[in-house]
Design an enzyme around this catalytic site. Structure first.
Site, short mmCIF file in Angstrom:
data_model
loop_
_atom_site.label_atom_id
_atom_site.label_comp_id
_atom_site.label_asym_id
_atom_site.label_seq_id
_atom_site.Cartn_x
_atom_site.Cartn_y
_atom_site.Cartn_z
N HIS A 1 -56.81 56.43 49.65
CA HIS A 1 -56.25 54.99 49.72
C HIS A 1 -56.94 54.12 50.63
O HIS A 1 -56.95 53.06 50.21
CB HIS A 1 -54.95 55.38 50.21
CG HIS A 1 -53.69 55.88 49.22
ND1 HIS A 1 -52.75 56.36 49.54
CD2 HIS A 1 -54.16 56.07 47.91
CE1 HIS A 1 -52.17 57.01 48.67
NE2 HIS A 1 -52.74 56.93 47.59
N HIS B 1 -57.93 57.47 37.08
CA HIS B 1 -58.92 57.37 38.19
C HIS B 1 -60.45 57.39 37.48
O HIS B 1 -61.32 56.62 37.80
CB HIS B 1 -58.93 58.14 39.30
CG HIS B 1 -57.42 57.64 40.03
ND1 HIS B 1 -57.59 56.77 41.02
CD2 HIS B 1 -56.48 58.33 40.00
CE1 HIS B 1 -56.35 56.67 41.47
NE2 HIS B 1 -55.54 57.58 41.25
#
Length: 411
Positions: free
Chosen positions: A249, A381
């Site tokens: 993150h 992703h």
């Protein structure tokens, strides 16, 4: 010291198409997107998730924009699942998941994380010209604006009960992060600048947070946004709310702050580039090769010591995308070298040439395992890692692909 050569655009394009090929069986009989196993076969014993279905719309809408044959029907079918199976026709909004009979699972709570991805799906589908996309995007933005955007704080509410009677006390940075991604896309697609302004308000909060915690972003908060550094200390490998700092993150925020800066220009909050660098450097220092083996650890404690040492595919993908973004923004060779190194890691350890897609989880010795992420349910992703390095920092992904020199086939 020599560095591996980065993949060229032709290789990235081929890898993107290989990933999309893996997901061609994704549509669940009940509607929406199925959870795929290690071979890309739907695991029909698992629920149909809104976040997976939304990401399926997003990546296959982009596949259609890239001219990949067969992507439009998949994206359209997943979009239909959002408009039917996963939608709560009684109380509005979207369930987090439904079972094989189409009934909501668990407490049927309504989460900001899911609804942000519905907005992203709707925006990408509109760009791709898919049937039903405009209606979905209008519906999703209305629900998000009414239920999840908190104008007073300039942040988001994380979760409601099914009937929208009371928000949960928890606030989370993960939902805020994906809200920024969705808001940038929605603003690009609709032309409504308020969405960009909201993304900038969240980004400004993250700038202050990163500075206060030396680049290790707290993820969990109380209802007044008081920081809770100990949440899930007893469940450190939680897939959505892990204890400690989540390395991936930090990398994802590093990139998103640069997208906000590129989108807002002179109206962007101060400190976005500096904070992007801080988050990137902290994630690399704490997370990369932190225990004697290549790869990013999943989480660390607040001193930077690894807690969960499994290697998640999405973290490497976000590292690649963040390094590419910082290199594009600054031109500095150190970011290009990181980019090449991490692609080399993906090719060596994560890319599954036999069964398809990427291994979603490796153990600390870089061997495939499935303690947190069984199967291969997510293309998002990895697909984005093949696309973001080839595109400008603004506009957002689907809009940028549409502005490239690709001509999509008819939907």
């Amino acid at each position: 010291m020599s560095h591996p050569a980065p993949p060229d655009d032709a290789w990235l394009d081929a890898e993107c198409r290989r990933l999309l090929q893996f997901g061609r069986r994704v549509i669940h009989p009940v509607g929406g997107a199925a959870w795929l196993d290690g071979d890309g076969v739907p695991d029909l014993d698992r629920p149909v998730h809104t976040w997976i279905t939304s990401r399926t719309v997003h990546v296959f809408a982009i596949g259609h924009l890239l001219g990949v044959e067969g992507c439009a029907p998949i994206a359209t079918a997943a979009l239909h699942g959002l408009r039917s199976t996963l939608h709560d026709d009684l109380d509005d909004g979207w369930f987090s998941a439904v079972d094989a009979a189409g009934a909501p699972t668990g407490a049927a709570a309504k989460s900001c994380y899911d609804h942000a991805f519905v907005m992203l799906a709707g925006s990408s589908a509109v760009v791709a010209g898919l049937p039903g996309a405009d209606a979905l995007l209008a519906h999703a933005t209305r629900v998000f604006e009414q239920r999840f955007w908190d104008e007073a704080t300039g942040r988001v509410v994380d979760e409601w009960d099914r009937a929208w009677t009371e928000p949960a006390p928890y606030r989370g940075l993960n939902a805020a992060m994906h809200s920024v991604e969705a808001m940038l896309a929605v603003g690009d697609v609709t032309g409504a600048g308020v969405w960009h302004e909201r993304a900038a308000r969240i980004a400004a909060y993250v700038v202050g947070l990163a500075s206060s915690y030396d680049g290790r972003l707290p993820e969990h908060f109380g209802p007044d946004w008081s920081v809770d550094l100990d949440l899930n200390r007893d469940r450190p490998d939680d897939p959505f709310k892990p204890y400690g700092a989540t390395v991936g993150h930090g990398l994802e925020w590093s990139r998103l702050l640069l997208h906000v800066e590129a989108t807002l220009g002179d109206d962007a909050p101060a400190g976005l580039l500096e904070t992007s660098r801080l988050l990137f450097d902290r994630a690399v220092t704490d997370g990369w090769h932190a225990d004697g083996e290549p790869g990013f650890v999943y989480t660390t404690d607040w001193d930077g010591t690894p807690v969960v040492r499994q290697r998640m595919h999405w973290v490497a993908a976000e590292g690649i995308a963040a390094a590419a973004a910082l290199h594009r923004r600054t031109g500095e060779t150190a970011y290009a070298e990181r980019y090449a190194t991490w692609w080399d890691y993906v090719v060596t350890h994560l890319r599954d040439v036999e069964r398809g897609s990427w291994h979603h989880e490796l153990d600390p010795g870089n061997r495939p395992q499935a303690s947190v992420w069984p199967g291969k349910p997510d293309l998002y992703h990895a697909v984005q890692a093949t696309l973001l390095p080839r595109l400008p920092l603004s506009p957002s992904l689907a809009s940028a692909v549409a502005l490239s020199d690709r001509t999509p086939p008819p939907a």
